[in-house]
Enzyme design. Structure first.
Site, PDB file in Angstrom:
ATOM      1  N   ASP A  68       0.602  -1.108   0.183  1.00 18.59           N
ATOM      2  CA  ASP A  68      -0.142   0.092   0.009  1.00 18.59           C
ATOM      3  C   ASP A  68       0.831   1.245  -0.210  1.00 18.59           C
ATOM      4  O   ASP A  68       2.116   1.248   0.004  1.00 18.59           O
ATOM      5  CB  ASP A  68      -0.828   0.017   1.092  1.00 18.59           C
ATOM      6  CG  ASP A  68      -0.241  -0.597   2.409  1.00 18.59           C
ATOM      7  OD1 ASP A  68       0.936  -0.558   2.661  1.00 18.59           O
ATOM      8  OD2 ASP A  68      -1.058  -1.060   3.291  1.00 18.59           O
ATOM      9  N   ASP A 138      -7.713  -3.371  13.678  1.00 18.08           N
ATOM     10  CA  ASP A 138      -9.394  -3.572  13.399  1.00 18.08           C
ATOM     11  C   ASP A 138      -9.307  -4.915  12.554  1.00 18.08           C
ATOM     12  O   ASP A 138     -10.489  -5.309  11.807  1.00 18.08           O
ATOM     13  CB  ASP A 138     -10.107  -2.573  12.453  1.00 18.08           C
ATOM     14  CG  ASP A 138      -9.316  -1.960  11.305  1.00 18.08           C
ATOM     15  OD1 ASP A 138      -8.380  -2.496  11.151  1.00 18.08           O
ATOM     16  OD2 ASP A 138      -9.770  -0.933  10.966  1.00 18.08           O
ATOM     17  N   HIS A 140      -7.259  -5.202   9.516  1.00 22.74           N
ATOM     18  CA  HIS A 140      -6.950  -5.036   8.223  1.00 22.74           C
ATOM     19  C   HIS A 140      -5.804  -5.896   7.877  1.00 22.74           C
ATOM     20  O   HIS A 140      -4.997  -5.942   8.465  1.00 22.74           O
ATOM     21  CB  HIS A 140      -7.133  -3.714   7.818  1.00 22.74           C
ATOM     22  CG  HIS A 140      -6.039  -2.592   8.308  1.00 22.74           C
ATOM     23  ND1 HIS A 140      -6.138  -1.633   9.050  1.00 22.74           N
ATOM     24  CD2 HIS A 140      -4.560  -2.955   8.557  1.00 22.74           C
ATOM     25  CE1 HIS A 140      -4.876  -1.101   9.487  1.00 22.74           C
ATOM     26  NE2 HIS A 140      -4.188  -1.892   9.077  1.00 22.74           N
ATOM     27  N   GLU A 145      -9.829  -2.464   4.906  1.00 25.90           N
ATOM     28  CA  GLU A 145     -10.505  -2.282   6.147  1.00 25.90           C
ATOM     29  C   GLU A 145     -11.738  -3.482   6.241  1.00 25.90           C
ATOM     30  O   GLU A 145     -12.219  -3.488   5.044  1.00 25.90           O
ATOM     31  CB  GLU A 145     -10.886  -0.942   6.245  1.00 25.90           C
ATOM     32  CG  GLU A 145      -9.542   0.148   6.238  1.00 25.90           C
ATOM     33  CD  GLU A 145      -8.814   0.046   7.707  1.00 25.90           C
ATOM     34  OE1 GLU A 145      -9.202  -0.656   8.441  1.00 25.90           O
ATOM     35  OE2 GLU A 145      -8.418   1.214   7.807  1.00 25.90           O
TER      36      GLU A 145
HETATM   37  C1  F6R Z   1       1.411  -1.886   6.031  1.00 28.71           C
HETATM   38  C2  F6R Z   1       0.052  -2.353   6.174  1.00 28.71           C
HETATM   39  C3  F6R Z   1      -0.671  -2.387   7.390  1.00 28.71           C
HETATM   40  C4  F6R Z   1       0.180  -2.748   8.707  1.00 28.71           C
HETATM   41  C5  F6R Z   1      -1.009  -2.663   9.770  1.00 28.71           C
HETATM   42  C6  F6R Z   1      -0.052  -3.002  11.108  1.00 28.71           C
HETATM   43  O1  F6R Z   1       1.902  -1.924   4.659  1.00 28.71           O
HETATM   44  O2  F6R Z   1      -0.275  -2.965   4.963  1.00 28.71           O
HETATM   45  O3  F6R Z   1      -1.727  -3.562   7.343  1.00 28.71           O
HETATM   46  O4  F6R Z   1       0.632  -4.069   8.471  1.00 28.71           O
HETATM   47  O5  F6R Z   1      -1.514  -1.536   9.985  1.00 28.71           O
HETATM   48  O6  F6R Z   1       0.601  -1.842  11.310  1.00 28.71           O
HETATM   49  P1  F6R Z   1       1.727  -1.901  12.606  1.00 28.71           P
HETATM   50  O7  F6R Z   1       2.795  -2.845  12.159  1.00 28.71           O
HETATM   51  O8  F6R Z   1       2.439  -0.578  12.597  1.00 28.71           O
HETATM   52  O9  F6R Z   1       1.110  -2.406  13.761  1.00 28.71           O
END
Ligand code: F6R
Length: 251
Positions: A68, A138, A140, A145
């Site tokens: 992303d 959540d 994702h 999401e």
């Molecule tokens: C990042 C991504 C997100 C993160 C998720 C967890 O490229 O796609 O899905 O993996 O938000 O983020 P952290 O590791 O910061 O808790």
């Protein structure tokens, strides 16, 4: 099939995750590797850099694609995911940067940005040898999401309030006004095409959502729960994030 690897702490699970990614590259020097950003994989990338510096890992023929990118941020913006990848991994190893793909956050036409990224994924990747994922509070994966349906293709998503706040804490020194509210994300369909998926969860804040995703029903309201249907998943986490119940279920 889900294999759970639980280690004592962040450093140990980062090493274990890096070992799995390194193994995929050793098995196939032209490996296609899916990458994630966020706080979870930072230690894993540091371990991969160490392996490269020790002469144990060669990235020269590897191709990567990231999950992303924030809509509106260019790769030179220090909060962009392209910048994150450069500074945490790509700048420190012998990867050919033209073989590293991230959605184009500067493309204002959301439809075009998404279709362009899908075209890149089809042409340059096909399917990943290994896809690294984190999990959002959540549930994702990528920035897919919770929603009525699992989204197949790359999409432009409005980030959930919780995600915006999580990101503010991690990337924007708490200044909510500066956090982008939209992102381009690889769809769940492409993630599920990966031959192997390595999903990491670290810290007590992830314990509850890991239980929901791996012990609860498969539902697009917990996007990571779809991984229960994938044939080759490694769930890698520390003791704070992976409960005994999760270890027990997948023993
Ligand atoms: C990042 C991504 C997100 C993160 C998720 C967890 O490229 O796609 O899905 O993996 O938000 O983020 P952290 O590791 O910061 O808790």
């Amino acid at each position: 099939m889900i294999q759970v690897i639980r280690k004592k702490n962040y450093d140990e699970i980062s090493k274990a995750a890096a070992d799995l990614i390194a193994a995929a590259i050793l098995l196939n020097p032209e490996a296609k590797v899916g990458l994630a950003t966020g706080s979870t994989p930072v230690g894993t990338y540091a371990e991969l850099v160490k392996k490269y510096e020790a002469g144990d890992l060669d990235f020269s023929r590897v191709t990567t694609a990231n999950l992303d990118e924030y809509r509106g941020l260019g790769g030179d913006h220090d909060q962009s995911y392209r910048y994150f990848m450069n500074t945490n991994l790509f700048d420190h190893v012998n990867i050919d940067k033209s073989r590293t793909f991230v959605p184009d956050g500067t493309e204002e036409d959301a439809e075009k940005a998404c279709r362009d990224y899908d075209a890149i994924l089809e042409k340059e990747i096909g399917s990943f040898d290994i896809q690294l994922l984190g999990i959002g509070g959540d549930g994702h994966i990528g920035f897919n999401e919770p929603a009525d349906n699992f989204c197949v293709n790359t999409q432009c998503i409005r980030l959930e309030e919780q995600t915006i706040q999580d990101n503010a804490r991690l990337f924007f020194n708490g200044n909510l006004d500066e956090v982008p509210t939209e992102a381009y994300t690889m769809g769940i369909g492409f993630i599920m095409r990966s031959r192997k998926i390595l999903i990491m969860a670290t810290g007590a804040g992830k314990k509850e959502i890991v239980e929901k995703a791996f012990l609860g029903p498969v539902t697009p309201w917990v996007p990571a729960s779809i991984l229960q249907l994938h044939p080759n998943v490694v769930l890698a986490g520390d003791e704070a994030a992976i409960s005994d119940a999760v270890v027990e279920k997948y023993k």
